[in-house]
Design a protein around this motif. Structure first.
Motif, PDB file in Angstrom:
ATOM      1  N   CYS A  88      43.748  41.255  49.578  1.00 28.26           N
ATOM      2  CA  CYS A  88      44.065  42.141  48.460  1.00 28.26           C
ATOM      3  C   CYS A  88      42.817  42.732  47.827  1.00 28.26           C
ATOM      4  O   CYS A  88      42.876  43.780  47.206  1.00 28.26           O
ATOM      5  CB  CYS A  88      44.862  41.390  47.398  1.00 28.26           C
ATOM      6  N   GLY A  89      41.687  42.028  47.950  1.00 27.28           N
ATOM      7  CA  GLY A  89      40.447  42.506  47.361  1.00 27.28           C
ATOM      8  C   GLY A  89      40.309  42.167  45.893  1.00 27.28           C
ATOM      9  O   GLY A  89      39.354  42.576  45.248  1.00 27.28           O
ATOM     10  N   ILE A  90      41.256  41.409  45.365  1.00 22.52           N
ATOM     11  CA  ILE A  90      41.180  41.036  43.957  1.00 22.52           C
ATOM     12  C   ILE A  90      40.575  39.642  43.868  1.00 22.52           C
ATOM     13  O   ILE A  90      41.264  38.635  43.993  1.00 22.52           O
ATOM     14  CB  ILE A  90      42.563  41.086  43.282  1.00 22.52           C
ATOM     15  N   TYR A  91      39.275  39.631  43.672  1.00 21.44           N
ATOM     16  CA  TYR A  91      38.511  38.398  43.526  1.00 21.44           C
ATOM     17  C   TYR A  91      37.716  38.530  42.237  1.00 21.44           C
ATOM     18  O   TYR A  91      37.197  39.598  41.932  1.00 21.44           O
ATOM     19  CB  TYR A  91      37.559  38.184  44.700  1.00 21.44           C
ATOM     20  N   ASP A  92      37.607  37.446  41.498  1.00 21.15           N
ATOM     21  CA  ASP A  92      36.892  37.487  40.226  1.00 21.15           C
ATOM     22  C   ASP A  92      36.324  36.107  39.952  1.00 21.15           C
ATOM     23  O   ASP A  92      37.073  35.136  39.816  1.00 21.15           O
ATOM     24  CB  ASP A  92      37.855  37.905  39.115  1.00 21.15           C
ATOM     25  N   ALA A  93      35.009  36.023  39.872  1.00 13.63           N
ATOM     26  CA  ALA A  93      34.341  34.735  39.671  1.00 13.63           C
ATOM     27  C   ALA A  93      34.532  34.180  38.265  1.00 13.63           C
ATOM     28  O   ALA A  93      34.238  33.011  38.018  1.00 13.63           O
ATOM     29  CB  ALA A  93      32.856  34.865  39.984  1.00 13.63           C
ATOM     30  N   ARG A  94      35.038  34.995  37.346  1.00 14.13           N
ATOM     31  CA  ARG A  94      35.245  34.485  35.989  1.00 14.13           C
ATOM     32  C   ARG A  94      36.227  33.330  35.964  1.00 14.13           C
ATOM     33  O   ARG A  94      36.108  32.431  35.121  1.00 14.13           O
ATOM     34  CB  ARG A  94      35.717  35.607  35.056  1.00 14.13           C
ATOM     35  N   ILE A  95      37.171  33.294  36.892  1.00 16.17           N
ATOM     36  CA  ILE A  95      38.141  32.197  36.892  1.00 16.17           C
ATOM     37  C   ILE A  95      37.467  30.883  37.285  1.00 16.17           C
ATOM     38  O   ILE A  95      37.811  29.824  36.768  1.00 16.17           O
ATOM     39  CB  ILE A  95      39.364  32.509  37.781  1.00 16.17           C
ATOM     40  N   VAL A  96      36.480  30.956  38.161  1.00 14.48           N
ATOM     41  CA  VAL A  96      35.736  29.762  38.558  1.00 14.48           C
ATOM     42  C   VAL A  96      35.016  29.191  37.335  1.00 14.48           C
ATOM     43  O   VAL A  96      35.085  27.988  37.052  1.00 14.48           O
ATOM     44  CB  VAL A  96      34.734  30.093  39.687  1.00 14.48           C
ATOM     45  N   LEU A 109      26.253  25.681  37.892  1.00 14.66           N
ATOM     46  CA  LEU A 109      26.444  26.086  39.290  1.00 14.66           C
ATOM     47  C   LEU A 109      27.442  27.239  39.397  1.00 14.66           C
ATOM     48  O   LEU A 109      27.259  28.154  40.210  1.00 14.66           O
ATOM     49  CB  LEU A 109      26.909  24.895  40.133  1.00 14.66           C
ATOM     50  N   CYS A 110      28.482  27.195  38.589  1.00 12.54           N
ATOM     51  CA  CYS A 110      29.466  28.283  38.604  1.00 12.54           C
ATOM     52  C   CYS A 110      28.852  29.573  38.081  1.00 12.54           C
ATOM     53  O   CYS A 110      29.192  30.659  38.567  1.00 12.54           O
ATOM     54  CB  CYS A 110      30.700  27.887  37.805  1.00 12.54           C
ATOM     55  N   ASN A 111      27.943  29.475  37.135  1.00  8.51           N
ATOM     56  CA  ASN A 111      27.236  30.668  36.657  1.00  8.51           C
ATOM     57  C   ASN A 111      26.375  31.270  37.773  1.00  8.51           C
ATOM     58  O   ASN A 111      26.344  32.489  37.950  1.00  8.51           O
ATOM     59  CB  ASN A 111      26.378  30.337  35.433  1.00  8.51           C
ATOM     60  N   GLU A 112      25.696  30.420  38.517  1.00 10.72           N
ATOM     61  CA  GLU A 112      24.891  30.907  39.657  1.00 10.72           C
ATOM     62  C   GLU A 112      25.795  31.564  40.699  1.00 10.72           C
ATOM     63  O   GLU A 112      25.466  32.612  41.259  1.00 10.72           O
ATOM     64  CB  GLU A 112      24.105  29.760  40.280  1.00 10.72           C
ATOM     65  N   PHE A 113      26.920  30.937  40.962  1.00 10.16           N
ATOM     66  CA  PHE A 113      27.898  31.463  41.905  1.00 10.16           C
ATOM     67  C   PHE A 113      28.407  32.826  41.426  1.00 10.16           C
ATOM     68  O   PHE A 113      28.529  33.780  42.208  1.00 10.16           O
ATOM     69  CB  PHE A 113      29.052  30.461  42.037  1.00 10.16           C
ATOM     70  N   ALA A 114      28.686  32.927  40.125  1.00 13.08           N
ATOM     71  CA  ALA A 114      29.173  34.184  39.556  1.00 13.08           C
ATOM     72  C   ALA A 114      28.130  35.289  39.688  1.00 13.08           C
ATOM     73  O   ALA A 114      28.464  36.426  40.032  1.00 13.08           O
ATOM     74  CB  ALA A 114      29.557  33.983  38.086  1.00 13.08           C
ATOM     75  N   GLU A 115      26.870  34.962  39.426  1.00  7.09           N
ATOM     76  CA  GLU A 115      25.814  35.967  39.586  1.00  7.09           C
ATOM     77  C   GLU A 115      25.757  36.471  41.021  1.00  7.09           C
ATOM     78  O   GLU A 115      25.639  37.668  41.268  1.00  7.09           O
ATOM     79  CB  GLU A 115      24.458  35.381  39.180  1.00  7.09           C
ATOM     80  N   MET A 116      25.846  35.545  41.975  1.00  2.00           N
ATOM     81  CA  MET A 116      25.825  35.915  43.392  1.00  2.00           C
ATOM     82  C   MET A 116      27.032  36.786  43.729  1.00  2.00           C
ATOM     83  O   MET A 116      26.908  37.813  44.407  1.00  2.00           O
ATOM     84  CB  MET A 116      25.836  34.636  44.247  1.00  2.00           C
ATOM     85  N   MET A 153      27.085  40.806  44.895  1.00  3.97           N
ATOM     86  CA  MET A 153      27.696  41.282  46.141  1.00  3.97           C
ATOM     87  C   MET A 153      28.612  42.475  45.890  1.00  3.97           C
ATOM     88  O   MET A 153      28.772  43.325  46.748  1.00  3.97           O
ATOM     89  CB  MET A 153      28.517  40.169  46.793  1.00  3.97           C
ATOM     90  N   LYS A 154      29.237  42.502  44.724  1.00  5.16           N
ATOM     91  CA  LYS A 154      30.130  43.610  44.367  1.00  5.16           C
ATOM     92  C   LYS A 154      29.380  44.775  43.744  1.00  5.16           C
ATOM     93  O   LYS A 154      29.992  45.794  43.418  1.00  5.16           O
ATOM     94  CB  LYS A 154      31.210  43.118  43.407  1.00  5.16           C
ATOM     95  N   GLY A 155      28.050  44.603  43.556  1.00  6.72           N
ATOM     96  CA  GLY A 155      27.256  45.666  42.961  1.00  6.72           C
ATOM     97  C   GLY A 155      27.495  45.834  41.465  1.00  6.72           C
ATOM     98  O   GLY A 155      27.328  46.924  40.921  1.00  6.72           O
ATOM     99  N   VAL A 156      27.879  44.751  40.801  1.00  3.46           N
ATOM    100  CA  VAL A 156      28.172  44.781  39.374  1.00  3.46           C
ATOM    101  C   VAL A 156      27.090  43.995  38.633  1.00  3.46           C
ATOM    102  O   VAL A 156      26.811  42.841  38.986  1.00  3.46           O
ATOM    103  CB  VAL A 156      29.566  44.180  39.081  1.00  3.46           C
TER     104      VAL A 156
END
Length: 163
Positions: free
Chosen positions: A24-32, A129-136, A140-143
């Motif tokens: 679907c392309g709907i991914y969001d690291a904020r939930i992590v 760690l989740c913050n680092e993951f979110a930055e990565m 990747m999404k160019g945001v």
């Protein structure tokens, strides 16, 4: 009768599975990050219970509820990380796949540590760690991202997209 009719098509129809796996392309690291912060909040609540003056029964019940919620939040954090790591973080999105694997694996270990014991440091590590993951992820999404303090307890810093 209807089942026997439909079952004749079973071998001709591919099986679909989900997170949605469309993709679907709907991914969001904020939930992590949300689940990591929620797990940390449960740790803080549990660590403060001894000072509440609860009866033995009320204390036991509160510990049971908050421990179950802490473990649920840590597991949800791991689950959502696995979805993003497995479905979105692919070579086409990331040049350094080893970094993606290491980040996801570190969250798995930290999430397990949060579930296994009651140390605030474990919860803080999971959030970091989740913050680092979110930055990565957002990179990747160019945001672009920004770091903000949660407006609610435990008032920790979290990475979010700068929209």
């Amino acid at each position: 009768m209807l089942h026997s009719l439909i079952s004749k098509f079973d071998s001709k129809i591919d099986t679909a599975n989900a997170h949605c796996d469309i993709p679907c392309g709907i991914y969001d690291a904020r939930i992590v990050t949300y689940y990591a912060v929620s797990a940390l909040r449960q740790i803080d609540i549990l660590l403060s219970l001894k000072d509440k003056g609860l009866s033995e029964t009320a204390f036991a019940m509160q510990v049971a509820r908050n421990t179950a919620k802490k473990e649920e939040m840590a597991e949800n954090c791991k689950h959502q990380t696995r979805i993003i790591w497995g479905d979105f973080m692919k070579a086409k999105n990331q040049k350094d796949m080893a970094k993606c694997h290491d980040a996801a694996h570190a969250i798995m270990l930290a999430g397990s540590a949060v579930k296994q014991d009651l140390h605030r440091e474990d919860g803080e590590k999971l959030v970091d760690l989740c913050n680092e993951f979110a930055e990565m992820f957002w990179d990747m999404k160019g945001v672009k991202t920004k770091t903000v303090t949660c407006p609610y307890e435990p008032k920790v810093k979290v990475v979010e997209p700068d929209l």
